[in-house]
Design a protein around this motif. Structure first.
Motif, PDB file in Angstrom:
ATOM      1  N   ARG A 183       0.837  -1.214   0.000  1.00 64.01           N
ATOM      2  CA  ARG A 183       0.000   0.000   0.000  1.00 64.01           C
ATOM      3  C   ARG A 183       0.863   1.251   0.000  1.00 64.01           C
ATOM      4  O   ARG A 183       0.554   2.226  -0.668  1.00 64.01           O
TER       5      ARG A 183
ATOM      6  N   LYS B 217      -9.516   0.476  -9.888  1.00 61.00           N
ATOM      7  CA  LYS B 217     -10.970   0.390  -9.690  1.00 61.00           C
ATOM      8  C   LYS B 217     -11.504  -1.031  -9.743  1.00 61.00           C
ATOM      9  O   LYS B 217     -12.528  -1.327  -9.146  1.00 61.00           O
ATOM     10  N   ASN B 218     -10.835  -1.934 -10.447  1.00 67.13           N
ATOM     11  CA  ASN B 218     -11.292  -3.324 -10.533  1.00 67.13           C
ATOM     12  C   ASN B 218     -10.396  -4.273  -9.750  1.00 67.13           C
ATOM     13  O   ASN B 218     -10.352  -5.466 -10.031  1.00 67.13           O
TER      14      ASN B 218
ATOM     15  N   GLU C 102      -8.670  -5.450  -5.728  1.00 65.45           N
ATOM     16  CA  GLU C 102      -9.056  -5.583  -4.325  1.00 65.45           C
ATOM     17  C   GLU C 102      -8.953  -4.252  -3.583  1.00 65.45           C
ATOM     18  O   GLU C 102      -9.564  -4.073  -2.537  1.00 65.45           O
ATOM     19  N   TYR C 103      -8.206  -3.308  -4.142  1.00 65.32           N
ATOM     20  CA  TYR C 103      -8.016  -2.015  -3.485  1.00 65.32           C
ATOM     21  C   TYR C 103      -9.187  -1.058  -3.701  1.00 65.32           C
ATOM     22  O   TYR C 103      -9.257  -0.017  -3.063  1.00 65.32           O
ATOM     23  N   LYS C 104     -10.113  -1.412  -4.571  1.00 63.72           N
ATOM     24  CA  LYS C 104     -11.268  -0.544  -4.826  1.00 63.72           C
ATOM     25  C   LYS C 104     -12.045  -0.280  -3.536  1.00 63.72           C
ATOM     26  O   LYS C 104     -12.661   0.763  -3.379  1.00 63.72           O
ATOM     27  N   ASP C 105     -11.993  -1.223  -2.613  1.00 64.32           N
ATOM     28  CA  ASP C 105     -12.715  -1.079  -1.345  1.00 64.32           C
ATOM     29  C   ASP C 105     -12.125   0.004  -0.443  1.00 64.32           C
ATOM     30  O   ASP C 105     -12.750   0.402   0.535  1.00 64.32           O
ATOM     31  N   LEU C 106     -10.931   0.480  -0.783  1.00 63.85           N
ATOM     32  CA  LEU C 106     -10.333   1.570  -0.003  1.00 63.85           C
ATOM     33  C   LEU C 106     -10.934   2.931  -0.364  1.00 63.85           C
ATOM     34  O   LEU C 106     -10.797   3.885   0.398  1.00 63.85           O
ATOM     35  N   GLN C 107     -11.592   3.018  -1.528  1.00 64.38           N
ATOM     36  CA  GLN C 107     -12.179   4.281  -1.973  1.00 64.38           C
ATOM     37  C   GLN C 107     -13.119   4.838  -0.911  1.00 64.38           C
ATOM     38  O   GLN C 107     -14.068   4.174  -0.496  1.00 64.38           O
TER      39      GLN C 107
ATOM     40  N   VAL D 190     -12.601   5.432   2.228  1.00 61.93           N
ATOM     41  CA  VAL D 190     -12.316   5.093   3.626  1.00 61.93           C
ATOM     42  C   VAL D 190     -11.603   6.278   4.271  1.00 61.93           C
ATOM     43  O   VAL D 190     -10.647   6.822   3.723  1.00 61.93           O
TER      44      VAL D 190
END
Length: 69
Positions: free
Chosen positions: A9, A34-35, A37-42, A44
């Motif tokens: 990260r 955006k596609n 596993e890091y998209k979920d950080l958007q 946060v």
């Protein structure tokens, strides 16, 4: 989070693939991720540190300008 995940990260942050909005401390993810596993950080919002240290606002602002340009 493992040390490896933390290092990855940090590398993505250093590469300006995601950024932290200085005013809100919300994470923003580049379209490149955006596609992933890091998209979920958007969106946060980072929580305060237990040692009460705060991020360098000037450094975040500089990085943010590069990210949004």
């Amino acid at each position: 989070m493992t040390r490896r995940e933390c290092d990855l990260r940090r590398s993505l942050f250093d590469l300006n693939i995601f950024a932290i909005e200085p005013g809100t401390l919300a994470v923003h993810v580049s379209a490149v991720l955006k596609n992933s596993e890091y998209k979920d950080l958007q969106g946060v919002v980072l929580r305060g540190r237990s040692d009460r240290k705060v991020p360098d606002r000037h450094a975040l602002e500089e990085r943010w300008r590069k990210f949004v340009d």
